[in-house]
Structures are given as C-alpha cells and as structure tokens.
Scaffold this motif. Structure first.
Motif, PDB file in Angstrom:
ATOM      1  N   VAL A 145     -24.028  -6.664  14.116  1.00 46.69           N
ATOM      2  CA  VAL A 145     -23.555  -5.906  12.951  1.00 46.69           C
ATOM      3  C   VAL A 145     -22.126  -6.352  12.662  1.00 46.69           C
ATOM      4  CG1 VAL A 145     -23.046  -3.638  11.989  1.00 46.69           C
ATOM      5  CG2 VAL A 145     -25.036  -3.940  13.472  1.00 46.69           C
ATOM      6  N   TYR A 165     -21.547  -5.807  18.185  1.00 45.38           N
ATOM      7  CA  TYR A 165     -20.711  -5.361  17.066  1.00 45.38           C
ATOM      8  C   TYR A 165     -19.255  -5.656  17.373  1.00 45.38           C
ATOM      9  CZ  TYR A 165     -19.224  -1.312  19.839  1.00 45.38           C
ATOM     10  OH  TYR A 165     -18.677  -0.506  20.814  1.00 45.38           O
ATOM     11  N   LEU A 211     -25.822  -2.317   5.319  1.00 45.96           N
ATOM     12  CA  LEU A 211     -25.389  -0.923   5.460  1.00 45.96           C
ATOM     13  C   LEU A 211     -24.076  -0.744   4.711  1.00 45.96           C
ATOM     14  CD1 LEU A 211     -25.894  -0.631   9.326  1.00 45.96           C
ATOM     15  CD2 LEU A 211     -27.536   0.034   7.567  1.00 45.96           C
ATOM     16  N   ALA A 271     -21.132   1.738  11.905  1.00 48.91           N
ATOM     17  CA  ALA A 271     -22.283   1.156  11.214  1.00 48.91           C
ATOM     18  C   ALA A 271     -23.396   0.806  12.201  1.00 48.91           C
ATOM     19  CB  ALA A 271     -21.851  -0.086  10.443  1.00 48.91           C
ATOM     20  N   LEU A 283     -20.885   1.708   4.297  1.00 49.57           N
ATOM     21  CA  LEU A 283     -20.199   2.774   5.033  1.00 49.57           C
ATOM     22  C   LEU A 283     -18.920   3.184   4.309  1.00 49.57           C
ATOM     23  CD1 LEU A 283     -20.065   4.327   7.875  1.00 49.57           C
ATOM     24  CD2 LEU A 283     -18.479   2.507   8.533  1.00 49.57           C
ATOM     25  N   VAL A 300     -24.932   4.617   4.552  1.00 47.99           N
ATOM     26  CA  VAL A 300     -24.888   5.241   5.877  1.00 47.99           C
ATOM     27  C   VAL A 300     -24.785   6.749   5.773  1.00 47.99           C
ATOM     28  CG1 VAL A 300     -23.467   5.469   7.968  1.00 47.99           C
ATOM     29  CG2 VAL A 300     -23.993   3.225   7.067  1.00 47.99           C
ATOM     30  N   TYR A 337     -14.965   0.812  12.744  1.00 46.76           N
ATOM     31  CA  TYR A 337     -15.910   1.142  11.678  1.00 46.76           C
ATOM     32  C   TYR A 337     -17.214   0.383  11.870  1.00 46.76           C
ATOM     33  CZ  TYR A 337     -11.896   3.261   9.345  1.00 46.76           C
ATOM     34  OH  TYR A 337     -10.807   4.041   9.041  1.00 46.76           O
ATOM     35  N   THR A 338     -17.128  -0.810  12.439  1.00 49.67           N
ATOM     36  CA  THR A 338     -18.350  -1.569  12.703  1.00 49.67           C
ATOM     37  C   THR A 338     -19.215  -0.865  13.737  1.00 49.67           C
ATOM     38  OG1 THR A 338     -17.068  -3.574  12.292  1.00 49.67           O
ATOM     39  CG2 THR A 338     -19.258  -3.865  13.199  1.00 49.67           C
ATOM     40  N   PRO A 378     -18.949  -6.783   9.384  1.00 51.06           N
ATOM     41  CA  PRO A 378     -18.544  -6.466   8.003  1.00 51.06           C
ATOM     42  C   PRO A 378     -18.591  -7.709   7.145  1.00 51.06           C
ATOM     43  CG  PRO A 378     -16.611  -6.672   9.405  1.00 51.06           C
ATOM     44  CD  PRO A 378     -17.803  -6.808  10.305  1.00 51.06           C
ATOM     45  N   TYR A 381     -27.220   2.315  12.423  1.00 46.81           N
ATOM     46  CA  TYR A 381     -28.429   1.495  12.442  1.00 46.81           C
ATOM     47  C   TYR A 381     -29.271   1.804  13.680  1.00 46.81           C
ATOM     48  CZ  TYR A 381     -31.512  -2.477  11.815  1.00 46.81           C
ATOM     49  OH  TYR A 381     -32.627  -3.255  11.623  1.00 46.81           O
ATOM     50  N   ARG A 386     -19.397  -2.992   3.211  1.00 52.51           N
ATOM     51  CA  ARG A 386     -20.783  -3.369   3.454  1.00 52.51           C
ATOM     52  C   ARG A 386     -20.857  -4.164   4.752  1.00 52.51           C
ATOM     53  NH1 ARG A 386     -24.456  -6.810  -0.741  1.00 52.51           N
ATOM     54  NH2 ARG A 386     -23.595  -5.230  -2.128  1.00 52.51           N
ATOM     55  N   PHE A 387     -21.833  -3.836   5.559  1.00 50.77           N
ATOM     56  CA  PHE A 387     -22.086  -4.529   6.818  1.00 50.77           C
ATOM     57  C   PHE A 387     -23.463  -5.166   6.757  1.00 50.77           C
ATOM     58  CE2 PHE A 387     -19.141  -1.121   7.613  1.00 50.77           C
ATOM     59  CZ  PHE A 387     -18.237  -1.623   8.529  1.00 50.77           C
TER      60      PHE A 387
END
Length: 286
Positions: free
Chosen positions: A58, A7, A88, A18, A90, A279, A14-15, A60, A22, A181-182
């Motif tokens: 993961v 990630y 995902l 996410a 978030l 999320v 923020y990643t 963005p 997950y 969105r990721f």
C-alpha cells in the motif's frame, strides 16, 4: 493463512491507516486475515512485493493539494511486474505535536515533504521562522520530539495518540478537503475495475506523439481522468506519461484503443484496472 501487507511505516502513518482499512475490507469480504509489515520508504515497500517478501503493498500515489507522489510513479515504472488491485481514498487531517509548552517555543518542524507542503500557509502564518526538516514519513518525524523539546512534528491525530504526544494544533492543512489516494499492488493479475492506469514513453521530437494516443481514447469515448509526466532520466526533454482512464482494461473498446497506440510508443506499460474506494465508507476506526 494470512496475507502480508507492506506499507510505508512506522506505525501511525497515513499509509498505515489506508493499509488497515484495506485489511478490514479483506476480513469483511473474504474472511482473510492480514499481517501489516512496515517499511521505511516507498521504494522498499514496493520492492518487498517484487521480491515476494510481502503479498501486497500500500503506497500513496496522489494528494489533492500537492499532486502526484513522484517516488511511487518512478518506482512503479521500474517494477512494472506489479499490478494495481485497488485504489483507496483517505481524508488527511494534519496535527502539530510537540513536547514544547507553546507554539512560540518551537524552532524546528519535522515531517514528510508532502505533509510540510500541505501545511505551508499555516506554517508561514504561525511559525514563519522555524526550520522545516523533511523525513521519510510523518511518523518517522516523531522520533525527534523526545530529544528536543523545541521541535515539533506534523502527523495524524492517530499517531499522536499512539505515541502519547501532546497536540498543539489540529487540522492545520491549508485546505480542509485534503485527500490522498493510495494504491494496493501485488504480483497478481489486475482484477479489472472502473479505472485503468498505464504509462508510455513516446518517441522524442515527433509532433503529435502525445496528442495522438489521447485522441485514440477520446474517439472511443474513453475519458481521461488523470495525466502526469515524469522524466525518463535519460535525456533532458524525454518524458514518461502516466495516464488514468475511466475504463476497464478488459473492455473491447479499451483493447481496440491499445492495439492502435502500442505501435507508436517506444515503451508502454499497463499497471492494471481497479475500483476507487473511499476509506470513510469502511469500518476503519482512526
């Protein structure tokens, strides 16, 4: 055996939130343990999976305020062996953190370009004269705060707690409904799902080269939920079109549509089918 998840780091982005969400989903649904592996850029995060250094990535891909993350789209076009496994969504809530005593003392603000853009109106109102400095991630921006007490950073409240930094202002993004969105990607085949992402490069200077494939999907009642253009980086005026459709890749109507449009495209790449998960509905605790 645990699954490794690359990630965009360092920890506190923020990643990472996410990716953690997950990982919790894998633990809950498959009893699968995960190892989170931070990388300093989106390109390196995706490359780690392409090189089989990590099992999943993961990254963005789209923000509700600032739109698409160009680096993710460009890199995915180059690394087309990667397949989307999950999407995902978030909620993003930005904070301003600094060692300064008051906002008035701040002269420089660091953060990821997307975060700076998502807080543009707030910055113009409360910090109109500061220098804005982009960084590779929101968490990377925090390294400057101990060196310069007139500096501030925009990142998550979780990052402030993780690095023990004072928060001078909370929820500073310009719009309260701020979501990113990721995508979760791997080298495994697409699992199928409610949405499919693909990209194509039509022949240049041919009338209808974009509208024709869109009409093919429309005739079959397949809804287009997103479209984005990116330059091919070869010639001015040549573009790659990334589209998302509300259909499973393996549905007969979708397969029939693909068979019709593929002959007319210079290049067409399918990145997989997946479902979208909020999320907030997971047991993630930020």
């Amino acid at each position: 055996m645990s699954v490794s998840i690359a990630y965009l780091g360092p920890p506190g982005t923020y990643t990472e939130a996410a990716a953690t969400a997950y990982a919790e989903r894998l633990q809950k649904q498959q009893a699968q343990q995960s190892l989170l592996c931070p990388y300093p850029s989106i390109a390196q995060t995706l490359q780690s999976v392409a090189n089989q250094q990590a099992d999943l990535a993961v990254v963005p891909v789209e923000n509700s305020i600032e739109g698409s993350v160009a680096m993710t789209l460009d890199r995915l076009w180059q690394l087309d062996q990667l397949q989307i496994q999950q999407a995902l969504v978030l909620p993003i809530r930005h904070c301003l953190m600094s060692r300064a005593s008051t906002i008035a003392e701040i002269k420089t603000v660091y953060s990821h370009p997307q975060a700076l853009a998502q807080c543009q109106r707030w910055l113009e109102q409360f910090l109109p004269s500061v220098q804005l400095v982009p960084t590779n991630s929101t968490t990377e921006a925090l390294q400057f705060l101990d060196k310069d007490h007139n500096a501030a950073a925009i990142a998550s409240e979780r990052a402030a707690k993780l690095y023990t930094l004072p928060v001078l202002a909370s929820n500073i993004n310009d719009y309260p409904d701020n979501f990113t969105r990721f995508w979760v990607l791997s080298l495994k085949p697409s699992p199928g799902g409610s949405h499919t992402s693909l990209a194509f490069s039509p022949p240049a200077n041919i009338p209808g080269s974009l509208s024709k494939p869109l009409q093919v999907f429309a005739r079959r009642g397949i809804n287009l939920s997103r479209i984005e253009s990116r330059p091919t980086k070869r010639l001015l005026g040549e573009y790659i079109f990334f589209i998302e459709l509300e259909s499973d890749l393996y549905a007969p109507l979708f397969k029939a549509a693909l068979e019709e449009i593929i002959p007319d495209q210079e290049i067409l790449k399918i990145f997989g089918s997946y479902t979208l998960i909020n999320v907030d509905n997971l047991t993630f605790n930020s």
